[in-house]
Design a protein around this motif. Structure first.
Motif, PDB file in Angstrom:
ATOM      1  N   GLU A 123      26.030  24.965 -35.255  1.00 31.55           N
ATOM      2  CA  GLU A 123      27.148  24.955 -34.319  1.00 31.55           C
ATOM      3  C   GLU A 123      28.304  25.626 -35.033  1.00 31.55           C
ATOM      4  N   ALA A 124      28.568  26.876 -34.673  1.00 33.19           N
ATOM      5  CA  ALA A 124      29.594  27.672 -35.336  1.00 33.19           C
ATOM      6  C   ALA A 124      30.969  27.433 -34.709  1.00 33.19           C
ATOM      7  N   HIS A 125      31.976  27.764 -35.450  1.00 36.68           N
ATOM      8  CA  HIS A 125      33.327  27.678 -34.912  1.00 36.68           C
ATOM      9  C   HIS A 125      33.504  28.725 -33.817  1.00 36.68           C
ATOM     10  N   GLY A 126      33.003  29.935 -34.077  1.00 37.11           N
ATOM     11  CA  GLY A 126      33.011  30.975 -33.054  1.00 37.11           C
ATOM     12  C   GLY A 126      34.393  31.402 -32.612  1.00 37.11           C
ATOM     13  N   THR A 127      35.091  32.123 -33.473  1.00 36.23           N
ATOM     14  CA  THR A 127      36.444  32.550 -33.130  1.00 36.23           C
ATOM     15  C   THR A 127      36.454  33.597 -32.030  1.00 36.23           C
ATOM     16  N   GLY A 128      35.370  34.378 -31.951  1.00 34.66           N
ATOM     17  CA  GLY A 128      35.347  35.474 -30.986  1.00 34.66           C
ATOM     18  C   GLY A 128      36.174  36.651 -31.446  1.00 34.66           C
ATOM     19  N   THR A 129      36.503  36.695 -32.725  1.00 35.39           N
ATOM     20  CA  THR A 129      37.340  37.774 -33.251  1.00 35.39           C
ATOM     21  C   THR A 129      36.518  38.727 -34.109  1.00 35.39           C
ATOM     22  N   ALA A 130      37.054  39.934 -34.298  1.00 29.39           N
ATOM     23  CA  ALA A 130      36.378  40.953 -35.099  1.00 29.39           C
ATOM     24  C   ALA A 130      36.250  40.531 -36.558  1.00 29.39           C
ATOM     25  N   MET A 131      37.165  39.719 -37.058  1.00 27.90           N
ATOM     26  CA  MET A 131      37.096  39.301 -38.452  1.00 27.90           C
ATOM     27  C   MET A 131      36.411  37.946 -38.609  1.00 27.90           C
ATOM     28  N   GLY A 132      36.744  36.968 -37.777  1.00 26.30           N
ATOM     29  CA  GLY A 132      36.267  35.602 -37.963  1.00 26.30           C
ATOM     30  C   GLY A 132      34.771  35.421 -37.803  1.00 26.30           C
ATOM     31  N   ASP A 133      34.197  35.935 -36.714  1.00 24.47           N
ATOM     32  CA  ASP A 133      32.761  35.743 -36.474  1.00 24.47           C
ATOM     33  C   ASP A 133      31.900  36.384 -37.566  1.00 24.47           C
ATOM     34  N   PRO A 134      32.153  37.645 -37.965  1.00 28.52           N
ATOM     35  CA  PRO A 134      31.331  38.227 -39.027  1.00 28.52           C
ATOM     36  C   PRO A 134      31.424  37.456 -40.352  1.00 28.52           C
ATOM     37  N   ILE A 135      32.596  36.937 -40.680  1.00 29.61           N
ATOM     38  CA  ILE A 135      32.728  36.160 -41.916  1.00 29.61           C
ATOM     39  C   ILE A 135      31.896  34.886 -41.821  1.00 29.61           C
ATOM     40  N   GLU A 136      31.965  34.204 -40.692  1.00 32.50           N
ATOM     41  CA  GLU A 136      31.215  32.964 -40.520  1.00 32.50           C
ATOM     42  C   GLU A 136      29.708  33.219 -40.552  1.00 32.50           C
ATOM     43  N   VAL A 137      29.233  34.232 -39.830  1.00 33.27           N
ATOM     44  CA  VAL A 137      27.802  34.540 -39.803  1.00 33.27           C
ATOM     45  C   VAL A 137      27.328  35.001 -41.177  1.00 33.27           C
ATOM     46  N   GLU A 138      28.124  35.760 -41.884  1.00 34.76           N
ATOM     47  CA  GLU A 138      27.742  36.205 -43.228  1.00 34.76           C
ATOM     48  C   GLU A 138      27.608  35.020 -44.179  1.00 34.76           C
ATOM     49  N   GLY A 139      28.548  34.083 -44.128  1.00 39.64           N
ATOM     50  CA  GLY A 139      28.455  32.896 -44.976  1.00 39.64           C
ATOM     51  C   GLY A 139      27.206  32.083 -44.677  1.00 39.64           C
ATOM     52  N   LEU A 140      26.916  31.887 -43.396  1.00 40.33           N
ATOM     53  CA  LEU A 140      25.714  31.151 -43.012  1.00 40.33           C
ATOM     54  C   LEU A 140      24.454  31.910 -43.434  1.00 40.33           C
ATOM     55  N   SER A 141      24.467  33.220 -43.279  1.00 39.24           N
ATOM     56  CA  SER A 141      23.310  34.039 -43.666  1.00 39.24           C
ATOM     57  C   SER A 141      23.057  33.949 -45.166  1.00 39.24           C
ATOM     58  N   GLN A 142      24.116  33.946 -45.964  1.00 41.29           N
ATOM     59  CA  GLN A 142      23.957  33.822 -47.416  1.00 41.29           C
ATOM     60  C   GLN A 142      23.354  32.469 -47.777  1.00 41.29           C
ATOM     61  N   ALA A 143      23.750  31.435 -47.066  1.00 36.06           N
ATOM     62  CA  ALA A 143      23.187  30.110 -47.334  1.00 36.06           C
ATOM     63  C   ALA A 143      21.688  30.086 -47.045  1.00 36.06           C
TER      64      ALA A 143
END
Length: 157
Positions: free
Chosen positions: A1-21
């Motif tokens: 369950e992501a925060h999902g900012t819907g922004t060009a910066m926020g979503d890619p940072i969140e998905v990248e962090g989760l992907s690294q995990a």
């Protein structure tokens, strides 16, 4: 369950962090549902985290993943095909995973929430291991005793 900012910066940072995990244990892609309660009810400021947790708990209870609404065209700044994540487009069953030994495991989810004031929260939540329900001693059609109590008789109605 992501925060999902819907922004060009926020979503890619969140998905990248989760992907690294996930990268620490698998290179598989497209197997983990990714959602954000915001698509269902909007941004709730201080209540965003508890709304995400509530959604996860309801998904545990019903064994079903809720759709990520309005995500037919995901954020173009995300390369979801290269990640473990998929955006459920409709309600779908959430099967329990299997452990390496083949035994059924418990569903596990994460909740990510970023507060407007800078407070961040990240939870790992696992469903409760329910014990098998005992068989009823009598058939469901048998008479049963229901005890009702109130201070005023008119409240029993």
């Amino acid at each position: 369950e992501a925060h999902g900012t819907g922004t060009a910066m926020g979503d890619p940072i969140e998905v990248e962090g989760l992907s690294q995990a996930f990268a620490a244990t698998t290179a598989d892609t497209g197997f983990c549902a990714l959602g954000s309660v915001k698509s269902n009810i909007g941004h709730l400021e201080a209540a965003a985290g508890v709304a995400g947790l509530t959604k996860v708990l309801l998904q545990f209870r019903h064994g079903e993943l809720a759709p990520t609404l309005h995500s037919e065209r995901p954020n173009p700044d995300l390369d979801l095909a290269a990640t473990p994540f998929v955006l459920p487009q409709r309600a779908e069953p959430w099967p329990r995973p299997h452990a390496r030994d083949g035994a059924t495991a418990l569903r596990t989810a994460t909740v990510s929430s970023f507060g407007a004031g800078g407070a961040n929260a990240f939870l790992v939540v696992q469903e409760y291991p329910h014990a098998a329900a005992p068989e009823p001693a009598t058939p469901a059609s048998a008479p049963a005793l229901w005890v009702l109590s109130t201070r005023r008789a008119d409240r029993l109605a």
